[in-house]
Design an enzyme around this catalytic site. Structure first.
Site, PDB file in Angstrom:
ATOM      1  N   LYS A  13       0.835  -1.214   0.000  1.00 52.09           N
ATOM      2  CA  LYS A  13       0.000   0.000   0.000  1.00 52.09           C
ATOM      3  C   LYS A  13       0.865   1.257   0.000  1.00 52.09           C
ATOM      4  O   LYS A  13       0.663   2.163  -0.795  1.00 52.09           O
ATOM      5  CB  LYS A  13      -0.922   0.033   1.236  1.00 52.09           C
ATOM      6  CG  LYS A  13      -1.902  -1.103   1.324  1.00 52.09           C
ATOM      7  CD  LYS A  13      -2.830  -0.961   2.525  1.00 52.09           C
ATOM      8  CE  LYS A  13      -2.141  -1.008   3.881  1.00 52.09           C
ATOM      9  NZ  LYS A  13      -1.484  -2.295   4.176  1.00 52.09           N
ATOM     10  N   ARG A  85      -9.934   0.659   8.513  1.00 48.44           N
ATOM     11  CA  ARG A  85      -9.597  -0.742   8.806  1.00 48.44           C
ATOM     12  C   ARG A  85     -10.683  -1.474   9.533  1.00 48.44           C
ATOM     13  O   ARG A  85     -10.543  -2.674   9.791  1.00 48.44           O
ATOM     14  CB  ARG A  85      -8.391  -0.796   9.735  1.00 48.44           C
ATOM     15  CG  ARG A  85      -7.133  -0.537   9.039  1.00 48.44           C
ATOM     16  CD  ARG A  85      -6.003  -0.696  10.011  1.00 48.44           C
ATOM     17  NE  ARG A  85      -4.943   0.105   9.515  1.00 48.44           N
ATOM     18  CZ  ARG A  85      -3.734  -0.341   9.209  1.00 48.44           C
ATOM     19  NH1 ARG A  85      -3.415  -1.565   9.446  1.00 48.44           N
ATOM     20  NH2 ARG A  85      -2.849   0.449   8.703  1.00 48.44           N
ATOM     21  N   ARG A 124      11.731  -6.719   5.523  1.00 53.17           N
ATOM     22  CA  ARG A 124      11.796  -5.310   5.922  1.00 53.17           C
ATOM     23  C   ARG A 124      12.306  -5.192   7.361  1.00 53.17           C
ATOM     24  O   ARG A 124      13.018  -4.245   7.693  1.00 53.17           O
ATOM     25  CB  ARG A 124      10.421  -4.650   5.788  1.00 53.17           C
ATOM     26  CG  ARG A 124      10.480  -3.147   5.997  1.00 53.17           C
ATOM     27  CD  ARG A 124       9.159  -2.472   5.738  1.00 53.17           C
ATOM     28  NE  ARG A 124       8.151  -2.901   6.701  1.00 53.17           N
ATOM     29  CZ  ARG A 124       6.876  -2.564   6.623  1.00 53.17           C
ATOM     30  NH1 ARG A 124       6.442  -1.817   5.620  1.00 53.17           N
ATOM     31  NH2 ARG A 124       6.029  -2.980   7.529  1.00 53.17           N
ATOM     32  N   ARG A 130      11.421  -1.905  11.648  1.00 56.01           N
ATOM     33  CA  ARG A 130      10.179  -1.273  12.113  1.00 56.01           C
ATOM     34  C   ARG A 130       9.668  -2.032  13.330  1.00 56.01           C
ATOM     35  O   ARG A 130       9.649  -3.266  13.323  1.00 56.01           O
ATOM     36  CB  ARG A 130       9.142  -1.280  10.983  1.00 56.01           C
ATOM     37  CG  ARG A 130       8.292  -0.036  10.980  1.00 56.01           C
ATOM     38  CD  ARG A 130       7.382   0.040   9.788  1.00 56.01           C
ATOM     39  NE  ARG A 130       6.080  -0.546  10.059  1.00 56.01           N
ATOM     40  CZ  ARG A 130       5.037  -0.425   9.252  1.00 56.01           C
ATOM     41  NH1 ARG A 130       5.161   0.248   8.127  1.00 56.01           N
ATOM     42  NH2 ARG A 130       3.893  -0.979   9.562  1.00 56.01           N
ATOM     43  N   ARG A 141      -1.086  -8.531  13.282  1.00 51.63           N
ATOM     44  CA  ARG A 141      -1.591  -7.570  12.281  1.00 51.63           C
ATOM     45  C   ARG A 141      -2.375  -8.289  11.187  1.00 51.63           C
ATOM     46  O   ARG A 141      -3.443  -7.836  10.782  1.00 51.63           O
ATOM     47  CB  ARG A 141      -0.411  -6.790  11.680  1.00 51.63           C
ATOM     48  CG  ARG A 141       0.165  -5.754  12.650  1.00 51.63           C
ATOM     49  CD  ARG A 141       1.625  -5.462  12.364  1.00 51.63           C
ATOM     50  NE  ARG A 141       1.838  -4.816  11.087  1.00 51.63           N
ATOM     51  CZ  ARG A 141       2.999  -4.846  10.416  1.00 51.63           C
ATOM     52  NH1 ARG A 141       4.033  -5.484  10.920  1.00 51.63           N
ATOM     53  NH2 ARG A 141       3.116  -4.231   9.267  1.00 51.63           N
TER      54      ARG A 141
HETATM   55  P1  AP5 Z   1       4.719  -1.610   1.957  1.00 54.12           P
HETATM   56  O1  AP5 Z   1       4.498  -0.764   0.761  1.00 54.12           O
HETATM   57  O2  AP5 Z   1       5.307  -0.995   3.164  1.00 54.12           O
HETATM   58  O3  AP5 Z   1       3.346  -2.360   2.337  1.00 54.12           O
HETATM   59  P2  AP5 Z   1       2.119  -1.847   3.191  1.00 54.12           P
HETATM   60  O4  AP5 Z   1       0.914  -2.495   2.604  1.00 54.12           O
HETATM   61  O5  AP5 Z   1       2.137  -0.363   3.262  1.00 54.12           O
HETATM   62  O6  AP5 Z   1       2.441  -2.548   4.570  1.00 54.12           O
HETATM   63  P3  AP5 Z   1       2.538  -1.933   6.038  1.00 54.12           P
HETATM   64  O7  AP5 Z   1       3.389  -2.852   6.828  1.00 54.12           O
HETATM   65  O8  AP5 Z   1       2.892  -0.487   6.014  1.00 54.12           O
HETATM   66  O9  AP5 Z   1       1.057  -2.075   6.469  1.00 54.12           O
HETATM   67  P4  AP5 Z   1       0.431  -1.903   7.862  1.00 54.12           P
HETATM   68  O10 AP5 Z   1      -1.001  -1.824   7.555  1.00 54.12           O
HETATM   69  O11 AP5 Z   1       0.838  -2.959   8.801  1.00 54.12           O
HETATM   70  O12 AP5 Z   1       1.077  -0.604   8.463  1.00 54.12           O
HETATM   71  P5  AP5 Z   1       0.568   0.866   8.714  1.00 54.12           P
HETATM   72  O13 AP5 Z   1       1.760   1.708   8.694  1.00 54.12           O
HETATM   73  O14 AP5 Z   1      -0.560   1.202   7.825  1.00 54.12           O
HETATM   74  O15 AP5 Z   1       5.574  -2.878   1.507  1.00 54.12           O
HETATM   75  C1  AP5 Z   1       6.031  -3.811   2.465  1.00 54.12           C
HETATM   76  C2  AP5 Z   1       7.421  -4.324   2.054  1.00 54.12           C
HETATM   77  O16 AP5 Z   1       7.304  -5.059   0.840  1.00 54.12           O
HETATM   78  C3  AP5 Z   1       8.419  -3.199   1.781  1.00 54.12           C
HETATM   79  O17 AP5 Z   1       9.675  -3.588   2.234  1.00 54.12           O
HETATM   80  C4  AP5 Z   1       8.388  -3.053   0.254  1.00 54.12           C
HETATM   81  O18 AP5 Z   1       9.615  -2.584  -0.263  1.00 54.12           O
HETATM   82  C5  AP5 Z   1       8.091  -4.473  -0.193  1.00 54.12           C
HETATM   83  N1  AP5 Z   1       7.274  -4.524  -1.417  1.00 54.12           N
HETATM   84  C6  AP5 Z   1       6.207  -3.732  -1.733  1.00 54.12           C
HETATM   85  N2  AP5 Z   1       5.694  -4.065  -2.929  1.00 54.12           N
HETATM   86  C7  AP5 Z   1       6.432  -5.124  -3.394  1.00 54.12           C
HETATM   87  C8  AP5 Z   1       6.381  -5.905  -4.584  1.00 54.12           C
HETATM   88  N3  AP5 Z   1       5.463  -5.709  -5.541  1.00 54.12           N
HETATM   89  N4  AP5 Z   1       7.284  -6.900  -4.720  1.00 54.12           N
HETATM   90  C9  AP5 Z   1       8.224  -7.136  -3.755  1.00 54.12           C
HETATM   91  N5  AP5 Z   1       8.339  -6.408  -2.605  1.00 54.12           N
HETATM   92  C10 AP5 Z   1       7.435  -5.403  -2.428  1.00 54.12           C
HETATM   93  O19 AP5 Z   1      -0.001   0.764  10.199  1.00 54.12           O
HETATM   94  C11 AP5 Z   1       0.858   0.540  11.280  1.00 54.12           C
HETATM   95  C12 AP5 Z   1       0.068   0.468  12.586  1.00 54.12           C
HETATM   96  O20 AP5 Z   1      -0.560   1.738  12.847  1.00 54.12           O
HETATM   97  C13 AP5 Z   1      -1.093  -0.531  12.632  1.00 54.12           C
HETATM   98  O21 AP5 Z   1      -0.655  -1.840  12.940  1.00 54.12           O
HETATM   99  C14 AP5 Z   1      -1.941   0.070  13.749  1.00 54.12           C
HETATM  100  O22 AP5 Z   1      -1.388  -0.179  14.998  1.00 54.12           O
HETATM  101  C15 AP5 Z   1      -1.837   1.550  13.472  1.00 54.12           C
HETATM  102  N6  AP5 Z   1      -2.877   2.030  12.558  1.00 54.12           N
HETATM  103  C16 AP5 Z   1      -2.661   2.575  11.312  1.00 54.12           C
HETATM  104  N7  AP5 Z   1      -3.844   2.904  10.746  1.00 54.12           N
HETATM  105  C17 AP5 Z   1      -4.797   2.551  11.638  1.00 54.12           C
HETATM  106  C18 AP5 Z   1      -6.224   2.601  11.608  1.00 54.12           C
HETATM  107  N8  AP5 Z   1      -6.897   3.099  10.543  1.00 54.12           N
HETATM  108  N9  AP5 Z   1      -6.901   2.144  12.678  1.00 54.12           N
HETATM  109  C19 AP5 Z   1      -6.247   1.658  13.763  1.00 54.12           C
HETATM  110  N10 AP5 Z   1      -4.898   1.567  13.853  1.00 54.12           N
HETATM  111  C20 AP5 Z   1      -4.199   2.010  12.792  1.00 54.12           C
HETATM  112 MG    MG Z   2       2.395   1.033   4.804  1.00 54.79          MG
END
Ligand code: AP5
Ligand code: MG
Length: 189
Positions: A13, A85, A124, A130, A141
């Site tokens: 994402k 979410r 990662r 992270r 998660r």
């Molecule tokens: P990346 O692009 O980082 O993937 P992502 O989908 O953004 O994954 P996240 O880990 O950021 O998702 P998340 O939902 O856990 O975290 P968030 O920050 O939103 O890619 C991942 C890896 O794969 C990278 O190393 C990338 O280089 C690699 N990659 C990407 N595409 C690829 C491809 N095509 N091929 C190969 N490799 C690839 O949330 C974090 C925390 O915040 C949550 O756990 C929660 O505690 C809180 N939070 C955030 N939003 C909310 C909400 N709305 N409600 C409640 N809590 C929330």
């Molecule tokens: Mg992300």
């Protein structure tokens, strides 16, 4: 353009939202980035959410809805990553967009298996360290994604505005598929 990007943790994402933001000249609004910045700043919000993020749990809905309401009120277009979410968040988003008369143009779902997602997050963890990329937090998660966020995915699918993209392709191929989908939306396909 008002775009929502959905998908499990590690589906890409953040990676793709950054590209969309650049190509379509819209801000990338990422709730995870906003929360991690608050933790890094040592703000009151940061102190409150830090343990929640580390466990890979979800921050309470009312707090998230407040944050997003403030942020989206400032913007005409956006690519929203990490929100909604839960069903409560999705309902709140719908009503806030309705209030300001700015409906979503597109919802993109990046489809990736748990195995691929876990592999990417573990890689990662080694590269970036992270806090929530520990094996336990990754499991938690993904569990929360299946329990709560998939209901949100189903909701937008039922509304007929969701486009499914295979997130297991290369980053460039995923982006090409997203661009294709967004062109389809712009052309009313
Ligand atoms: P990346 O692009 O980082 O993937 P992502 O989908 O953004 O994954 P996240 O880990 O950021 O998702 P998340 O939902 O856990 O975290 P968030 O920050 O939103 O890619 C991942 C890896 O794969 C990278 O190393 C990338 O280089 C690699 N990659 C990407 N595409 C690829 C491809 N095509 N091929 C190969 N490799 C690839 O949330 C974090 C925390 O915040 C949550 O756990 C929660 O505690 C809180 N939070 C955030 N939003 C909310 C909400 N709305 N409600 C409640 N809590 C929330
Ligand atoms: Mg992300």
């Amino acid at each position: 353009m008002r775009i929502l990007i959905l998908g499990p943790q590690g589906s890409g994402k953040g990676t793709q939202a950054k590209r969309i933001a650049e190509a379509y000249d819209v801000p990338h609004v990422a709730t995870g980035d906003i929360l991690r910045a608050a933790v890094a700043d040592g703000s009151e919000l940061g102190g409150q959410v830090r343990p929640i993020l580390e466990r890979g749990d979800l921050v309470p809905d009312d707090l998230m809805v407040g944050l997003i309401r403030e942020r989206l009120a400032e913007e005409d277009g956006f690519v929203l990553d990490g929100f909604p979410r839960t069903m409560a968040q999705a309902e709140a988003l719908d009503s806030m967009l309705e209030d300001i008369g700015k409906p979503l143009d597109a919802v993109i779902l990046l489809q990736v298996s748990d195995e691929v997602a876990t592999g990417r997050l573990r890689a990662r963890a080694a590269a970036e360290g992270r806090a929530d990329d520990s094996p336990e937090a990754i499991r938690n998660r993904l569990r929360l994604y299946h329990e709560l966020t998939e209901l949100v995915v189903d909701r937008y699918a039922l509304a007929g505005i969701e486009v499914i993209v295979d997130g297991e392709q290369t980053m460039d191929d995923v982006f090409a598929a997203i661009q294709d989908a967004l062109e389809g939306v712009a052309a009313g396909r």
